[in-house]
Design a protein around this motif. Structure first.
Motif, PDB file in Angstrom:
ATOM      1  N   SER A 120       0.872  -1.166   0.000  1.00  0.00           N
ATOM      2  CA  SER A 120       0.000   0.000   0.000  1.00  0.00           C
ATOM      3  C   SER A 120       0.909   1.216   0.000  1.00  0.00           C
ATOM      4  CB  SER A 120      -0.923   0.016   1.224  1.00  0.00           C
ATOM      5  OG  SER A 120      -0.171   0.161   2.415  1.00  0.00           O
ATOM      6  N   ALA A 121       0.532   2.262  -0.741  1.00  0.00           N
ATOM      7  CA  ALA A 121       1.401   3.427  -0.891  1.00  0.00           C
ATOM      8  C   ALA A 121       0.546   4.683  -0.958  1.00  0.00           C
ATOM      9  CB  ALA A 121       2.247   3.294  -2.152  1.00  0.00           C
ATOM     10  N   SER A 122       1.035   5.747  -0.302  1.00  0.00           N
ATOM     11  CA  SER A 122       0.325   7.023  -0.343  1.00  0.00           C
ATOM     12  C   SER A 122       1.310   8.158  -0.164  1.00  0.00           C
ATOM     13  CB  SER A 122      -0.754   7.085   0.745  1.00  0.00           C
ATOM     14  OG  SER A 122      -0.161   7.048   2.031  1.00  0.00           O
ATOM     15  N   TYR A 123       0.892   9.350  -0.585  1.00  0.00           N
ATOM     16  CA  TYR A 123       1.695  10.559  -0.419  1.00  0.00           C
ATOM     17  C   TYR A 123       0.759  11.754  -0.563  1.00  0.00           C
ATOM     18  CZ  TYR A 123       1.389  10.630  -5.495  1.00  0.00           C
ATOM     19  OH  TYR A 123       0.922  10.627  -6.780  1.00  0.00           O
ATOM     20  N   SER A 124       1.204  12.913  -0.102  1.00  0.00           N
ATOM     21  CA  SER A 124       0.348  14.095  -0.219  1.00  0.00           C
ATOM     22  C   SER A 124       0.612  14.869  -1.495  1.00  0.00           C
ATOM     23  CB  SER A 124       0.546  15.013   0.991  1.00  0.00           C
ATOM     24  OG  SER A 124       1.876  15.524   1.028  1.00  0.00           O
ATOM     25  N   ALA A 125       1.866  14.860  -1.976  1.00  0.00           N
ATOM     26  CA  ALA A 125       2.174  15.627  -3.187  1.00  0.00           C
ATOM     27  C   ALA A 125       3.503  15.180  -3.765  1.00  0.00           C
ATOM     28  CB  ALA A 125       2.227  17.121  -2.876  1.00  0.00           C
ATOM     29  N   VAL A 126       3.607  15.292  -5.093  1.00  0.00           N
ATOM     30  CA  VAL A 126       4.871  15.138  -5.792  1.00  0.00           C
ATOM     31  C   VAL A 126       5.132  16.460  -6.505  1.00  0.00           C
ATOM     32  CG1 VAL A 126       6.126  13.952  -7.620  1.00  0.00           C
ATOM     33  CG2 VAL A 126       4.633  12.645  -6.098  1.00  0.00           C
ATOM     34  N   LEU A 127       6.245  17.099  -6.149  1.00  0.00           N
ATOM     35  CA  LEU A 127       6.548  18.415  -6.695  1.00  0.00           C
ATOM     36  C   LEU A 127       7.776  18.336  -7.588  1.00  0.00           C
ATOM     37  CD1 LEU A 127       6.125  20.491  -3.412  1.00  0.00           C
ATOM     38  CD2 LEU A 127       4.399  20.003  -5.176  1.00  0.00           C
ATOM     39  N   PRO A 128       7.729  18.983  -8.761  1.00  0.00           N
ATOM     40  CA  PRO A 128       8.912  18.988  -9.629  1.00  0.00           C
ATOM     41  C   PRO A 128      10.026  19.822  -9.024  1.00  0.00           C
ATOM     42  CG  PRO A 128       7.244  20.472 -10.483  1.00  0.00           C
ATOM     43  CD  PRO A 128       6.617  19.759  -9.316  1.00  0.00           C
ATOM     44  N   GLY A 129      11.246  19.430  -9.337  1.00  0.00           N
ATOM     45  CA  GLY A 129      12.396  20.174  -8.852  1.00  0.00           C
ATOM     46  C   GLY A 129      12.851  21.209  -9.845  1.00  0.00           C
ATOM     47  N   ASP A 130      14.035  21.755  -9.622  1.00  0.00           N
ATOM     48  CA  ASP A 130      14.567  22.788 -10.502  1.00  0.00           C
ATOM     49  C   ASP A 130      14.957  22.223 -11.858  1.00  0.00           C
ATOM     50  OD1 ASP A 130      14.224  24.556  -8.443  1.00  0.00           O
ATOM     51  OD2 ASP A 130      16.295  24.340  -7.695  1.00  0.00           O
ATOM     52  N   ARG A 131      15.304  20.941 -11.895  1.00  0.00           N
ATOM     53  CA  ARG A 131      15.703  20.326 -13.163  1.00  0.00           C
ATOM     54  C   ARG A 131      14.717  19.233 -13.519  1.00  0.00           C
ATOM     55  NH1 ARG A 131      20.470  20.979 -10.348  1.00  0.00           N
ATOM     56  NH2 ARG A 131      20.464  18.793  -9.679  1.00  0.00           N
ATOM     57  N   ASN A 132      14.798  18.777 -14.762  1.00  0.00           N
ATOM     58  CA  ASN A 132      13.836  17.812 -15.264  1.00  0.00           C
ATOM     59  C   ASN A 132      13.883  16.501 -14.476  1.00  0.00           C
ATOM     60  OD1 ASN A 132      11.870  16.741 -17.064  1.00  0.00           O
ATOM     61  ND2 ASN A 132      13.516  15.635 -18.125  1.00  0.00           N
ATOM     62  N   ARG A 133      15.050  16.140 -13.985  1.00  0.00           N
ATOM     63  CA  ARG A 133      15.189  14.852 -13.297  1.00  0.00           C
ATOM     64  C   ARG A 133      15.298  15.020 -11.775  1.00  0.00           C
ATOM     65  NH1 ARG A 133      15.205  11.411 -17.214  1.00  0.00           N
ATOM     66  NH2 ARG A 133      16.166  11.895 -19.218  1.00  0.00           N
ATOM     67  N   SER A 134      14.748  16.100 -11.285  1.00  0.00           N
ATOM     68  CA  SER A 134      14.690  16.279  -9.837  1.00  0.00           C
ATOM     69  C   SER A 134      13.236  16.468  -9.432  1.00  0.00           C
ATOM     70  CB  SER A 134      15.531  17.474  -9.390  1.00  0.00           C
ATOM     71  OG  SER A 134      15.017  18.678  -9.930  1.00  0.00           O
ATOM     72  N   ASP A 178       5.204  13.581   2.476  1.00  0.00           N
ATOM     73  CA  ASP A 178       4.323  12.810   3.366  1.00  0.00           C
ATOM     74  C   ASP A 178       4.036  11.416   2.816  1.00  0.00           C
ATOM     75  OD1 ASP A 178       4.132  15.111   4.983  1.00  0.00           O
ATOM     76  OD2 ASP A 178       2.527  15.883   3.707  1.00  0.00           O
ATOM     77  N   GLY A 179       5.086  10.677   2.555  1.00  0.00           N
ATOM     78  CA  GLY A 179       4.920   9.359   1.964  1.00  0.00           C
ATOM     79  C   GLY A 179       4.807   8.251   2.999  1.00  0.00           C
ATOM     80  N   VAL A 180       3.993   7.245   2.674  1.00  0.00           N
ATOM     81  CA  VAL A 180       3.852   6.045   3.496  1.00  0.00           C
ATOM     82  C   VAL A 180       3.834   4.836   2.557  1.00  0.00           C
ATOM     83  CG1 VAL A 180       2.472   4.762   5.162  1.00  0.00           C
ATOM     84  CG2 VAL A 180       2.529   7.268   5.249  1.00  0.00           C
ATOM     85  N   LEU A 181       4.748   3.908   2.776  1.00  0.00           N
ATOM     86  CA  LEU A 181       4.794   2.661   2.017  1.00  0.00           C
ATOM     87  C   LEU A 181       4.715   1.500   3.001  1.00  0.00           C
ATOM     88  CD1 LEU A 181       7.765   3.457  -0.411  1.00  0.00           C
ATOM     89  CD2 LEU A 181       5.336   3.561  -0.943  1.00  0.00           C
ATOM     90  N   SER A 182       3.875   0.517   2.679  1.00  0.00           N
ATOM     91  CA  SER A 182       3.715  -0.644   3.553  1.00  0.00           C
ATOM     92  C   SER A 182       3.801  -1.916   2.734  1.00  0.00           C
ATOM     93  CB  SER A 182       2.365  -0.594   4.278  1.00  0.00           C
ATOM     94  OG  SER A 182       2.266   0.565   5.071  1.00  0.00           O
ATOM     95  N   TYR A 183       4.340  -2.956   3.361  1.00  0.00           N
ATOM     96  CA  TYR A 183       4.513  -4.247   2.687  1.00  0.00           C
ATOM     97  C   TYR A 183       4.253  -5.340   3.708  1.00  0.00           C
ATOM     98  CZ  TYR A 183       6.956  -8.141   0.385  1.00  0.00           C
ATOM     99  OH  TYR A 183       7.285  -9.343  -0.178  1.00  0.00           O
ATOM    100  N   GLU A 184       3.504  -6.373   3.330  1.00  0.00           N
ATOM    101  CA  GLU A 184       3.183  -7.473   4.222  1.00  0.00           C
ATOM    102  C   GLU A 184       3.670  -8.790   3.629  1.00  0.00           C
ATOM    103  OE1 GLU A 184      -0.840  -7.635   5.456  1.00  0.00           O
ATOM    104  OE2 GLU A 184      -0.934  -5.524   6.088  1.00  0.00           O
ATOM    105  N   LEU A 185       4.323  -9.580   4.495  1.00  0.00           N
ATOM    106  CA  LEU A 185       4.805 -10.898   4.106  1.00  0.00           C
ATOM    107  C   LEU A 185       4.113 -11.920   4.996  1.00  0.00           C
ATOM    108  CD1 LEU A 185       6.908 -12.311   2.234  1.00  0.00           C
ATOM    109  CD2 LEU A 185       8.486 -12.258   4.171  1.00  0.00           C
ATOM    110  N   PRO A 186       3.217 -12.745   4.438  1.00  0.00           N
ATOM    111  CA  PRO A 186       2.475 -13.688   5.281  1.00  0.00           C
ATOM    112  C   PRO A 186       3.374 -14.789   5.830  1.00  0.00           C
ATOM    113  CG  PRO A 186       2.007 -14.081   2.958  1.00  0.00           C
ATOM    114  CD  PRO A 186       2.816 -12.821   3.021  1.00  0.00           C
TER     115      PRO A 186
END
Length: 713
Positions: A74-88, A93-101
């Motif tokens: 499961s993955a969530s975030y509040s915003a993705v903002l571009p940087g000063d350059r094309n590859r930045s 506010d990111g949250v990543l979760s992973y479950e291994l049964p």
């Protein structure tokens, strides 16, 4: 029983693995990364027209959306903002979760992993081929990793009363993290599609070879472990630096300062919790390699990669717990290696257990011992250990383990052990060590455990062997002694200058070569617990004794000679006795089946023997003491002893040997200088012949052995 929740040595490797595997897992198996050969832009809705035109922002947006769409993530975030350059770009506010049964984690329980952050700045982010690259990734605040484990619960009353596994949560936070020169695999196999936990671990270890971090820095990191039992531990790491993680190997990692606090709960839950604290500086690790583990899981073999760890060092350690504090100057670990790259049998068994198919405890234990035997440790060393408590204080200059594995060890030793207790007692040992150890096969130990009445051969096969035992400069001072014959008191003490035991030529774990030297055993006469002997020693003006002892024997497998050399016992200022003996035609069954030693020696021959008594001042003291007790002169007592010997010899006293022996003993008792009995037959004499003569004609034995007696004054 005390249950510590973490080792004193900080688990930095675990922290590194947690971070690396978290980053690795979070790349996911996203279709956005299926393109190869050129830079790819991630699909997904852009947050703005400006974001749509930014390749890095597009990549992050598509990445998180595809992760959130997968079953395990499961993955969530509040915003993705571009940087000063094309590859930045910046993600907020990111949250990543992973479950291994549990069935993918060796049936032990469910594993949950999550990663949280306020902000991550990406620079130079791009997808090329099957890898994600970034020039730099910076986390200005904290990067928080949480790993929780919920064990499988058993319905059996025993497991309910005392569960084998307890749940736990590990929380790790990195502050001001900066990684440079980063690349990750664009995709990983789906955990749901992999059959068995071992295969899943193998897939992640294999993927780790594609993770690259040129440099990583963090101002500090904290780690906290919490257990369902209420125990917990926490650690603080400052000034963390990682250099060159590539192809599954870390070139170097260092930490400026480490501080850990551990809460230890005694068995009695009503007892207060005890805190253990540890602070250390200048942790440095070189050459941590995970690739060799791949072969043990059945993966591809890299014959040139067998070293798991080159070197790890920790300095200036301070530790304390209730009533005890101490310091360690340095801890060193070198050369953790694999002795074999063959797949281990324990992993299929664990897979079988995870699939719900029980495995016999004996089979699992044998596989575990096989796994332990694959690893070797080149060197483990602790320098300048000092401990202080209310009862006293102690120090050890060095603790050393060298070349240890499941097969044995080159050396286990301690140097400079110094202990003082509050009542005035003390102990000092300059050196104590074992060398050339060989451990028995685990199968031999299992066989011994399975047998109610093991045979002698089974017992021998389960014995370890030691090539050398060395103890030097032992000095014990215990306290006040009880009054002796003269009603005097004094300290109870014991000294030993040297004990050295050398063994070799093992046959069925029995040495065929042995040398023992014991020098400088010293103690007050009051410790002898023999008033008569103590009185005799006092007549020699001895209030303390010093004893030296030596022994040496060797069996030659070519000549079948068994040589007993220099078996000696010396009482300083009291006399010396030594014995040498040579037997021929001694079969190897003396060692392979020592329970049949009498039969083996029956086929041997007697080649020579030599007994020597020198400067037996103790004999003179004995004669003086016994003469006084019996109101006799010393000459009368000595002659009485000679006549007693004559009676014991019987008809032998009428032989030339008997006459020589009686005359020699008379001279020796009058002036105890030297008495020699030499047995040198013209040719080897079968032991069976000597046994026969002992029954039929014992008077012939001295002549057959070429016996001579010499006494000097």
């Amino acid at each position: 029983m005390i249950k510590p929740t973490q080792d004193l040595r900080p688990n930095l490797i675990g922290r590194l693995a947690a971070l690396s595997m978290t980053l690795l897992i979070m790349t996911g198996a996203s279709p956005v990364f299926a393109q190869t050969g050129k830079d790819a832009e991630a699909p997904g809705q852009a947050t703005s027209s400006e974001t749509t035109s930014n390749a890095a922002a597009n990549l992050l947006t598509g990445w998180f959306e595809d992760l959130d769409a997968s079953d395990a993530f499961s993955a969530s975030y509040s915003a993705v903002l571009p940087g000063d350059r094309n590859r930045s770009a910046v993600i907020k506010d990111g949250v990543l979760s992973y479950e291994l049964p549990s069935d993918s984690f060796f049936g032990a329980g469910d594993l949950k992993l999550s990663l949280r952050f306020d902000e991550i700045n990406f620079d130079g982010l791009r997808l090329m081929g099957e890898k994600v690259h970034a020039s730099a990734i910076e986390v200005p605040g904290s990067l928080d990793i949480s790993i929780s484990f919920e064990p499988e619960r058993s319905d059996s009353p025993e497991d309910i009363a005392a569960p084998a596994n307890t749940g736990s949560t590990m929380e790790i936070s990195y502050e001001d993290l900066l990684m440079e020169g980063l690349s990750l695999p664009a995709s990983l196999p789906d955990a749901q599609s992999i059959s068995g936990p071992s295969a899943l671990v193998l897939s992640y270890l294999t993927a780790l070879r594609d993770v690259k971090i040129a440099r990583a820095f963090a101002t500090q990191a904290t780690a906290t472990n919490r257990f369902d039992t209420g125990e917990m531990s926490s650690a603080l790491y400052e000034d963390i630096v990682l250099i060159a993680l590539e192809d599954g190997r870390v070139a170097e990692q260092s930490v400026g300062k480490i501080r850990t606090i551990e809460e230890i709960t005694p068995d009695n839950v009503q007892s207060p919790i005890t805190n253990m604290e540890l602070t250390a500086y200048d942790f440095v690790l070189h050459g941590l390699d995970m690739v060799p583990l791949i072969a043990l899981l059945g993966g591809p073999v890299d014959a040139d990669r067998t070293v798991l760890l080159d070197r790890e060092e920790l300095s200036s350690i301070q530790f304390s717990t209730e009533g005890v504090s101490g310091t360690i100057s340095n801890i060193l670990i070198e050369d953790i290696d694999l002795l074999s790259l063959e797949p281990l049998s324990i992993f299929p068994l664990l897979d079988q257990e995870a699939a719900g198919e029980p495995v016999a405890e004996r089979e699992l234990a044998a596989a575990a011992m096989e796994a332990i035997g694959v690893f070797s440790l080149g060197r483990f060393q602790i320098d300048e250990l000092e401990v202080e408590a209310e009862e006293g204080k102690g120090s050890i200059r060095r603790i050393l383990t060298s070349q240890i594995s499941g097969a044995g060890a080159r050396e286990l030793s301690v140097d400079g052990v110094d202990i003082e207790v509050v009542d005035g007692g003390s102990a000092y040992i300059a050196h104590a060590g074992l060398s050339r150890l060989a451990f028995p096969p685990f199968a031999a130990l299992l066989a011994l455990d399975d047998t109610a009445e093991p045979t002698p051969s089974q017992i021998r096969e389960a014995l370890p062997t030691v090539g050398k035992v060395l103890l030097s400069d032992l000095d014990l001072n215990i306290g006040s002694a009880a009054p002796g014959p003269s009603d005097s008191t004094g300290d109870i003490w014991f000294q030993l200058d040297l004990l050295e035991l050398l063994q070799g030529g093992f046959v069925s774990n029995i040495p065929t070569r042995t040398s023992l030297i014991v020098d400088g055993i010293g103690m007050p006469t009051s410790l002898l617990d023999n008033p008569a002997l103590e009185t005799m020693l006092e007549k020699l003006n001895l209030s303390e004794v010093e004893i030296n002892h030596a022994l040496s024997f060797a069996w030659n497998p070519d000549t079948k000679d068994l040589i007993l050399r220099n078996v000696s016992l010396q009482l300083l200022d009291g006399g010396n006795a030594s014995l040498s003996l040579v037997l021929g035609n001694v079969p190897p069954t003396l060692f392979t089946r020592p329970e049949l030693a009498q039969i083996a020696l029956a086929s041997a021959t007697f080649k020579s023997g030599h007994l020597r008594l020198e400067s037996a001042d103790l004999v003179a003291a004995f004669i003086s003491d016994e003469a006084a007790k019996n109101n006799l002169s010393e000459e009368q007592l000595a002659e009485g002893l000679v006549e007693t010997l004559r009676g014991e010899l019987g008809t032998l006293s009428d032989t030339q040997f008997g006459a020589e022996l009686i005359a020699a003993v008379r001279n020796f008792l009058a002036d105890p200088d030297e008495l020699i009995i030499d047995l040198t037959p013209a040719e080897p004499v079968p032991m069976t012949e000597l046994l026969g003569l002992a029954v039929t004609n014992p008077d012939k034995i001295p002549e057959r052995l070429g016996a001579r007696v010499i006494a000097t004054q």
